[in-house]
Scaffold this motif. Structure first.
Motif, mmCIF file in Angstrom:
data_model
loop_
_atom_site.group_PDB
_atom_site.id
_atom_site.type_symbol
_atom_site.label_atom_id
_atom_site.label_comp_id
_atom_site.label_asym_id
_atom_site.label_seq_id
_atom_site.Cartn_x
_atom_site.Cartn_y
_atom_site.Cartn_z
ATOM 1 N N ILE A 414 37.036 27.784 28.202
ATOM 2 C CA ILE A 414 36.432 27.415 29.421
ATOM 3 C C ILE A 414 36.611 26.173 29.943
ATOM 4 O O ILE A 414 36.732 25.792 31.134
ATOM 5 N N THR A 415 37.190 25.156 28.966
ATOM 6 C CA THR A 415 37.604 23.700 29.274
ATOM 7 C C THR A 415 38.528 23.767 30.221
ATOM 8 O O THR A 415 38.638 22.868 31.087
ATOM 9 N N ALA A 416 39.636 24.599 30.067
ATOM 10 C CA ALA A 416 40.744 24.753 30.917
ATOM 11 C C ALA A 416 40.258 25.083 32.418
ATOM 12 O O ALA A 416 40.959 24.745 33.424
ATOM 13 N N THR A 425 29.176 25.378 36.491
ATOM 14 C CA THR A 425 29.471 26.724 36.560
ATOM 15 C C THR A 425 30.314 27.033 35.316
ATOM 16 O O THR A 425 29.723 27.990 34.753
ATOM 17 N N THR A 426 30.891 26.380 34.587
ATOM 18 C CA THR A 426 31.824 26.393 33.444
ATOM 19 C C THR A 426 30.623 26.523 32.184
ATOM 20 O O THR A 426 30.684 27.268 31.331
ATOM 21 N N THR A 427 29.685 25.675 32.458
ATOM 22 C CA THR A 427 28.744 25.658 31.263
ATOM 23 C C THR A 427 27.836 26.868 31.295
ATOM 24 O O THR A 427 27.571 27.400 30.183
ATOM 25 N N ARG A 428 27.557 27.325 32.534
ATOM 26 C CA ARG A 428 26.692 28.477 32.609
ATOM 27 C C ARG A 428 27.557 29.696 32.160
ATOM 28 O O ARG A 428 26.978 30.485 31.253
ATOM 29 N N ILE A 429 28.704 29.926 32.395
ATOM 30 C CA ILE A 429 29.547 30.911 31.934
ATOM 31 C C ILE A 429 29.819 30.791 30.196
ATOM 32 O O ILE A 429 29.707 31.850 29.735
ATOM 33 N N ALA A 430 29.915 29.548 29.791
ATOM 34 C CA ALA A 430 30.193 29.532 28.430
ATOM 35 C C ALA A 430 28.697 29.834 27.475
ATOM 36 O O ALA A 430 28.966 30.404 26.614
ATOM 37 N N THR A 432 26.669 32.068 28.794
ATOM 38 C CA THR A 432 26.517 33.647 28.903
ATOM 39 C C THR A 432 27.350 34.294 27.950
ATOM 40 O O THR A 432 26.967 35.252 27.192
ATOM 41 N N ALA A 433 28.504 33.616 27.818
ATOM 42 C CA ALA A 433 29.375 34.292 26.725
ATOM 43 C C ALA A 433 28.987 34.258 25.372
ATOM 44 O O ALA A 433 29.062 35.010 24.596
ATOM 45 N N ASN A 434 28.318 32.962 25.006
ATOM 46 C CA ASN A 434 27.930 32.831 23.767
ATOM 47 C C ASN A 434 26.685 33.922 23.386
ATOM 48 O O ASN A 434 26.581 34.653 22.219
ATOM 49 N N GLN A 435 25.965 33.964 24.337
ATOM 50 C CA GLN A 435 24.785 35.149 24.219
ATOM 51 C C GLN A 435 25.017 36.394 24.386
ATOM 52 O O GLN A 435 24.482 37.298 23.521
ATOM 53 N N THR A 436 26.048 36.875 25.108
ATOM 54 C CA THR A 436 26.480 38.135 25.368
ATOM 55 C C THR A 436 27.399 38.816 24.325
ATOM 56 O O THR A 436 27.959 40.053 24.257
ATOM 57 N N GLY A 437 28.394 37.697 24.033
ATOM 58 C CA GLY A 437 29.524 38.237 23.175
ATOM 59 C C GLY A 437 30.983 38.550 24.022
ATOM 60 O O GLY A 437 31.902 39.085 23.374
ATOM 61 N N ALA A 438 30.638 38.356 25.358
ATOM 62 C CA ALA A 438 31.701 38.621 26.426
ATOM 63 C C ALA A 438 32.742 37.546 26.395
ATOM 64 O O ALA A 438 32.162 36.381 25.966
ATOM 65 N N SER A 439 33.859 37.874 26.723
ATOM 66 C CA SER A 439 34.746 36.856 26.610
ATOM 67 C C SER A 439 34.565 35.868 28.063
ATOM 68 O O SER A 439 34.048 36.508 29.103
ATOM 69 N N VAL A 440 34.911 35.001 27.835
ATOM 70 C CA VAL A 440 34.982 33.871 29.148
ATOM 71 C C VAL A 440 35.737 34.532 30.340
ATOM 72 O O VAL A 440 35.421 34.299 31.317
ATOM 73 N N LEU A 441 36.878 34.986 30.005
ATOM 74 C CA LEU A 441 37.674 35.737 31.221
ATOM 75 C C LEU A 441 37.187 36.825 31.790
ATOM 76 O O LEU A 441 37.395 37.077 32.964
ATOM 77 N N GLU A 442 36.538 37.609 31.071
ATOM 78 C CA GLU A 442 35.630 38.779 31.370
ATOM 79 C C GLU A 442 34.776 38.382 32.538
ATOM 80 O O GLU A 442 34.576 38.873 33.456
ATOM 81 N N LEU A 443 33.942 37.247 32.225
ATOM 82 C CA LEU A 443 32.833 36.938 33.149
ATOM 83 C C LEU A 443 33.338 36.007 34.158
ATOM 84 O O LEU A 443 32.757 36.439 35.334
ATOM 85 N N VAL A 444 34.408 35.356 34.217
ATOM 86 C CA VAL A 444 34.983 34.853 35.472
ATOM 87 C C VAL A 444 35.723 36.110 36.444
ATOM 88 O O VAL A 444 35.350 35.975 37.609
ATOM 89 N N ARG A 445 36.074 36.985 35.756
ATOM 90 C CA ARG A 445 36.459 38.113 36.526
ATOM 91 C C ARG A 445 35.431 38.861 37.106
ATOM 92 O O ARG A 445 35.716 39.079 38.231
#
Length: 478
Positions: A414-416, A425-430, A432-445
């Motif tokens: 996510i830092t990239a 936005t990146t903090t929120r995605i990170a 969510t990824a930690n909580q759900t197990g989804a990958s960062v790339l999946e959430l961004v897409r």
């Protein structure tokens, strides 16, 4: 003494002793053997120190011959004996323990006696016929243990550091080769054992090489900024008693020629006789190198941990079965052995420091321990470097696809995206990824925050592992 052993009678301050005829050392060495049986490390195990002692004795004899204090026949006998020692002969005649009392007097007399007896045979006399060539009067002429021994230690360290350069250089080159080989392998960098930001495996290995390059440069420069300044000619405490005015210059010049080293006379021979600061400095550099090497060994053990339940980014060559009970287990024994060697070098530094501090007034009687530990550290370091390079670094392979998958699945990626999406936005995605197990790339897409085309460009190796220009960022954002 065994009745079947042929002996000769020698005399010293304490009286008469029988010395086996076969030995080239004499009565004072025999007493030291009996007095000091403390370690398994003997003088004969450190050939550079014996060679250095011989070079110093030859240089002193040359100076005395030039001053017409030593006749030509005696000089030739001493030169002959020293030459044979320098070429590696008779080293078994130096059986003294490296840990010894007397500020090195026993070592100096061991050299004096061996040189005298080799010289006596050269002159056609029997061992022990010191009226023809005397250990003290001739071989030790114009000398004291207190200037000969420290000079020999310094020269021995110079020779040993020369031997260290090649294995050091080969390890650095091997790490550079791996840096090039792994330059395209994208992986996660880590801080505090947590995912940080992407890097290449090649960058990691180049960093290993770079940190060792700095230490090699320091170890290569120290010989000719500190260790080459000798107190030869200072005799007992640095005042030069029992020498002639030109003796020091003649002896130092001769030693430079014999050793092919840039030997200089210390500016203050009294200071140079008592001060151990140069040895502490060298020991500190060796400790620094050992500390860095141990850290590299730790990193390789972590990176190769697994093979299926660890970080498993690299593979170390299997060297031996790893367990008597767990089938199939292979341990990282070479990095582990490097750790152990480094721990010993680090411990040796403490011994050198304590010994250097323990000197009083015009002499440090603890120099034998300083010599022992420095020579041991250099020898151990050289062997450890060679082992690490040939049995470990050269054979490392990368788990490239696994490294890539770890990057793509990491929160750290996510830092990239931070320059393009903003910190909130990146903090929120990170999170969510930690909580759900989804990958960062999946959430961004899923949120259509960045197009796949732009995302692919952002995540190229080139853009992930080095600074990007503002123009590139603006172009991708647009």
């Amino acid at each position: 003494m065994n009745a079947d052993v042929s002996t000769r009678i020698e005399k010293d301050l304490l009286g008469l002793r029988e010395v086996p005829t076969q030995f080239y050392y004499g009565i004072q060495t025999l007493r030291a053997i009996e007095n000091f049986d403390l370690s398994a490390s003997k003088l004969a195990q450190f050939p550079n120190l014996i060679k250095s002692l011989a070079m110093v004795k030859m240089a002193c004899a040359k100076a005395n011959q030039s001053l017409q204090k030593l006749d030509q026949h005696k000089y030739e006998a001493i030169e002959y004996a020293c030459s044979r020692l320098i070429h590696g002969e008779f080293h078994q005649q130096f059986p003294l323990d490296m840990i010894q009392g007397g500020a090195g007097t026993s070592t100096n007399m061991n050299a004096n006696e061996v040189i005298a007896n080799i010289g006596l045979e050269y002159l056609g006399h029997a061992k022990g016929e010191y009226q023809y060539l005397h250990p003290n009067n001739d071989v030790n002429m114009s000398q004291s243990t207190n200037d000969v021994y420290p000079t020999a230690i310094r020269l021995g360290l110079l020779l040993s550091l020369d031997d260290l350069h090649a294995p050091f250089r080969r390890l650095i080159d091997s790490l550079r080769v791996k840096g090039q080989e792994f330059s395209h392998v994208l992986k996660m960098g880590r801080t505090q054992l947590q995912d940080a930001v992407p890097m290449t495996l090649g960058q990691e290995f180049n960093a290993f090489a770079a940190t060792l390059e700095k230490d090699l440069a320091k170890l290569s420069s120290i010989p000719y900024s500190t260790l080459n300044y000798m107190n030869l000619g200072g005799t007992a405490i640095g005042t030069g008693i029992n020498t002639e005015a030109s003796y020091t210059s003649l002896a130092v010049t001769a030693l430079s020629k014999i050793s092919q080293k840039d030997i200089q006379s210390a500016p203050d021979l009294i200071e140079a006789t008592s001060d151990m600061g140069d040895f502490v400095l060298l020991s500190g550099l060796l400790k620094c190198t050992a500390t860095k090497l141990s850290k590299i060994a730790n990193d390789l053990r972590l990176l190769s941990s697994g093979p299926r339940a660890g970080i498993q980014e690299i593979n170390l060559q299997p060297r031996q079965p790893g367990s008597s009970i767990m089938p199939g287990k292979v341990n990282p024994v070479i990095p582990e052995a490097l750790n152990l060697a480094c721990f010993q070098i680090i411990a040796n530094d403490l011994a050198v420091t304590l010994a250097a501090e323990a000197g009083q007034l015009q002499l440090n009687a603890m120099e034998p321990l300083i010599a022992f530990k420095l020579l041991e550290s250099i020898e151990l370091l050289g062997k450890a470097l060679a082992m690490f390079q040939t049995h470990c670094v050269e054979h490392i392979t990368a788990n490239e696809e696994y490294c890539k998958a770890q990057v793509e699945n990491s929160i750290g990626i996510i830092t990239a995206l931070n320059p393009y999406l903003g910190y909130e936005t990146t903090t929120r995605i990170a999170k969510t990824a930690n909580q759900t197990g989804a990958s960062v790339l999946e959430l961004v897409r899923q949120e259509h925050l960045i197009t796949d085309d732009v995302l692919t460009k952002i995540l190229t190796v080139e853009n992930m592992v080095q600074p990007s220009s503002n123009t590139m960022q603006e172009k991708l954002i647009a």
